[in-house]
Design an enzyme around this catalytic site. Structure first.
Site, PDB file in Angstrom:
ATOM      1  N   GLN A 198       0.863  -1.178   0.000  1.00 30.40           N
ATOM      2  CA  GLN A 198       0.000   0.000   0.000  1.00 30.40           C
ATOM      3  C   GLN A 198       0.905   1.234   0.000  1.00 30.40           C
ATOM      4  O   GLN A 198       1.395   1.677   1.035  1.00 30.40           O
ATOM      5  CB  GLN A 198      -0.917  -0.028   1.210  1.00 30.40           C
ATOM      6  CG  GLN A 198      -1.771  -1.296   1.305  1.00 30.40           C
ATOM      7  CD  GLN A 198      -2.756  -1.434   0.153  1.00 30.40           C
ATOM      8  OE1 GLN A 198      -3.724  -0.684   0.045  1.00 30.40           O
ATOM      9  NE2 GLN A 198      -2.514  -2.400  -0.728  1.00 30.40           N
ATOM     10  N   ARG A 218      -4.554   3.708   4.230  1.00 36.80           N
ATOM     11  CA  ARG A 218      -3.796   4.416   3.203  1.00 36.80           C
ATOM     12  C   ARG A 218      -4.120   3.834   1.828  1.00 36.80           C
ATOM     13  O   ARG A 218      -4.574   2.689   1.696  1.00 36.80           O
ATOM     14  CB  ARG A 218      -2.291   4.336   3.486  1.00 36.80           C
ATOM     15  CG  ARG A 218      -1.705   2.959   3.388  1.00 36.80           C
ATOM     16  CD  ARG A 218      -0.280   2.867   3.939  1.00 36.80           C
ATOM     17  NE  ARG A 218       0.584   3.947   3.553  1.00 36.80           N
ATOM     18  CZ  ARG A 218       0.941   4.962   4.381  1.00 36.80           C
ATOM     19  NH1 ARG A 218       0.500   5.006   5.628  1.00 36.80           N
ATOM     20  NH2 ARG A 218       1.742   5.915   3.953  1.00 36.80           N
ATOM     21  N   ALA A 239     -11.879   2.479   3.864  1.00 37.58           N
ATOM     22  CA  ALA A 239     -10.888   1.619   3.206  1.00 37.58           C
ATOM     23  C   ALA A 239      -9.981   2.409   2.259  1.00 37.58           C
ATOM     24  O   ALA A 239     -10.148   3.619   2.070  1.00 37.58           O
ATOM     25  CB  ALA A 239     -11.602   0.498   2.458  1.00 37.58           C
ATOM     26  N   HIS A 240      -9.029   1.696   1.658  1.00 38.09           N
ATOM     27  CA  HIS A 240      -8.029   2.366   0.816  1.00 38.09           C
ATOM     28  C   HIS A 240      -8.645   2.990  -0.428  1.00 38.09           C
ATOM     29  O   HIS A 240      -9.638   2.519  -0.965  1.00 38.09           O
ATOM     30  CB  HIS A 240      -6.896   1.406   0.434  1.00 38.09           C
ATOM     31  CG  HIS A 240      -7.329   0.150  -0.256  1.00 38.09           C
ATOM     32  ND1 HIS A 240      -6.479  -0.899  -0.490  1.00 38.09           N
ATOM     33  CD2 HIS A 240      -8.521  -0.230  -0.773  1.00 38.09           C
ATOM     34  CE1 HIS A 240      -7.107  -1.859  -1.124  1.00 38.09           C
ATOM     35  NE2 HIS A 240      -8.353  -1.474  -1.311  1.00 38.09           N
ATOM     36  N   ASN A 241      -8.044   4.113  -0.841  1.00 41.24           N
ATOM     37  CA  ASN A 241      -8.395   4.838  -2.071  1.00 41.24           C
ATOM     38  C   ASN A 241      -9.754   5.524  -2.015  1.00 41.24           C
ATOM     39  O   ASN A 241     -10.240   6.007  -3.038  1.00 41.24           O
ATOM     40  CB  ASN A 241      -8.356   3.911  -3.295  1.00 41.24           C
ATOM     41  CG  ASN A 241      -7.093   3.097  -3.371  1.00 41.24           C
ATOM     42  OD1 ASN A 241      -6.009   3.604  -3.113  1.00 41.24           O
ATOM     43  ND2 ASN A 241      -7.221   1.812  -3.693  1.00 41.24           N
TER      44      ASN A 241
END
Length: 369
Positions: A198, A218, A239-241
């Site tokens: 990540q 991240r 969550a990511h993004n």
């Protein structure tokens, strides 16, 4: 120690019209029911004006149309609830960290600390960190490498901020939250899960508040982004993004899967779940316990949660839902039979007319008419 502010000073601070004794000292904000001498309360809704008769507060914040019902000093404003919030901010005596650095903390030598920074006990600040003026970091926080924290931001105890995270100005992060941990990224190869690094970070705007025990992952490549003025309640999973637009509010227990884009000024009700890789446009309200499975492109209010009902009624509803496909098939069969019946009746009607010789007569009268 309680803050003491005179009623006239409160009136000036919130732009209120004062009625009564201007020298009264106010120490607390209370509800109408529990207010005592030295307290100030507020009347938001005229339906509760009768409660003013038994209210023991020294002063009441209210609107002009409720002033005649008030028997004590009053601050008259257009929006009593907003005025109450401003007064509560002035009287807030919650313990806050002073601008000093506890010797038990560990701060890397090449980190940069601005003016009037406060650092609590057992804080760890790693290398390359930039902390701006008036930032306060309570005990037990861990600040990873190359983190940037903007002016006036407050981190309560035991917050963990992973490497590279950027936090804007005047943010509040409550205890136990984790910012910048790895997103849930894996690829399956020959039956084995392989971790995807990540490599992005978390970028948080200005005036953001994050509740206790919330996690913001991240990004995988691009950053996870939280816009200005966003408020996030306790125990949420971002969550990511994910990208959250400015001034969006997210209530407790919400789960937002990866790569979701949420617009500006949205409201997400508690315990809602948002599926990954979808977009939600600006000014969308999602009521509590909803499951959002596809993108929302039109502003408005959306729901999918099931309100509580007595157990027996719920069991009947659940049983009905399980039978919905068979019920639909029966309805379609009935429709087909009804259509067939009417077709037979109409054809039979014209056959009878033809056999009885009445059809030419009816046609003649219709033509004459």
């Amino acid at each position: 120690m309680a803050v003491k502010i005179s009623l006239v000073d409160l009136a000036q601070n919130i732009g209120a019209e004062l009625h009564g004794d201007k020298n009264i000292l106010i120490t607390h904000v209370s509800s109408i029911k529990n207010a005592q001498v030295g307290h100030i309360t507020f009347l938001k809704n005229s339906r509760f004006r009768e409660q003013l008769k038994s209210c023991a507060a020294s002063a009441v914040i209210l609107s002009q149309d409720n002033l005649s019902f008030c028997r004590v000093s009053a601050l008259v404003v257009k929006n009593p609830y907003l005025a109450y919030v401003k007064v509560a901010q002035l009287l807030d005596s919650s313990p806050k960290l002073n601008a000093n650095i506890k010797s038990q903390s560990v701060i890397h030598s090449n980190s940069i600390l601005g003016k009037d920074v406060g650092i609590g006990y057992n804080v760890i600040i790693e290398s390359g960190v930039i902390i701006s003026d008036n930032v306060k970091i309570e005990s037990g926080c861990i600040i990873g490498k190359n983190v940037k924290i903007g002016i006036g931001t407050y981190l309560w105890s035991n917050v963990t901020v992973y490497h590279g995270v950027e936090i804007g100005e005047y943010c509040i992060i409550q205890s136990g939250s984790i910012i910048g941990s790895d997103g849930f990224g894996y690829i399956k190869n020959d039956g084995v899960w392989i971790k995807i690094p990540q490599l992005g970070k978390v970028s948080i705007g200005n005036n953001v508040e994050i509740g206790s025990c919330t996690t913001i992952d991240r990004g995988t490549l691009d950053d996870t982004c939280i816009g200005d003025g966003v408020i996030i309640d306790n125990q949420c999973q971002i969550a990511h993004n994910v990208a959250i637009g400015s001034h969006t509010a997210i209530a407790g227990g919400v789960i937002i899967a990866g790569s979701v884009v949420i617009g500006k000024s949205c409201m997400i009700g508690g315990a809602s779940v948002i599926n990954g890789h979808i977009r939600i446009c600006d000014k969308v309200t999602i009521t509590g316990m909803s499951m959002v499975m596809k993108s929302i492109t039109t502003s408005g209010i959306y729901s999918s949660g099931i309100p509580v009902q007595p157990n027996f009624a719920w069991r009947r509803t659940a049983a009905l839902v399980m039978r919905i496909h068979s019920i639909d098939k029966r309805i379609k069969d009935i429709e087909q039979k009804v259509n067939c019946f009417f077709y037979i009746v109409i054809v039979g009607f014209f056959i009878v007319l033809g056999l009885t010789g009445l059809f030419p007569l009816i046609y003649f009268f219709v033509k004459q008419g």
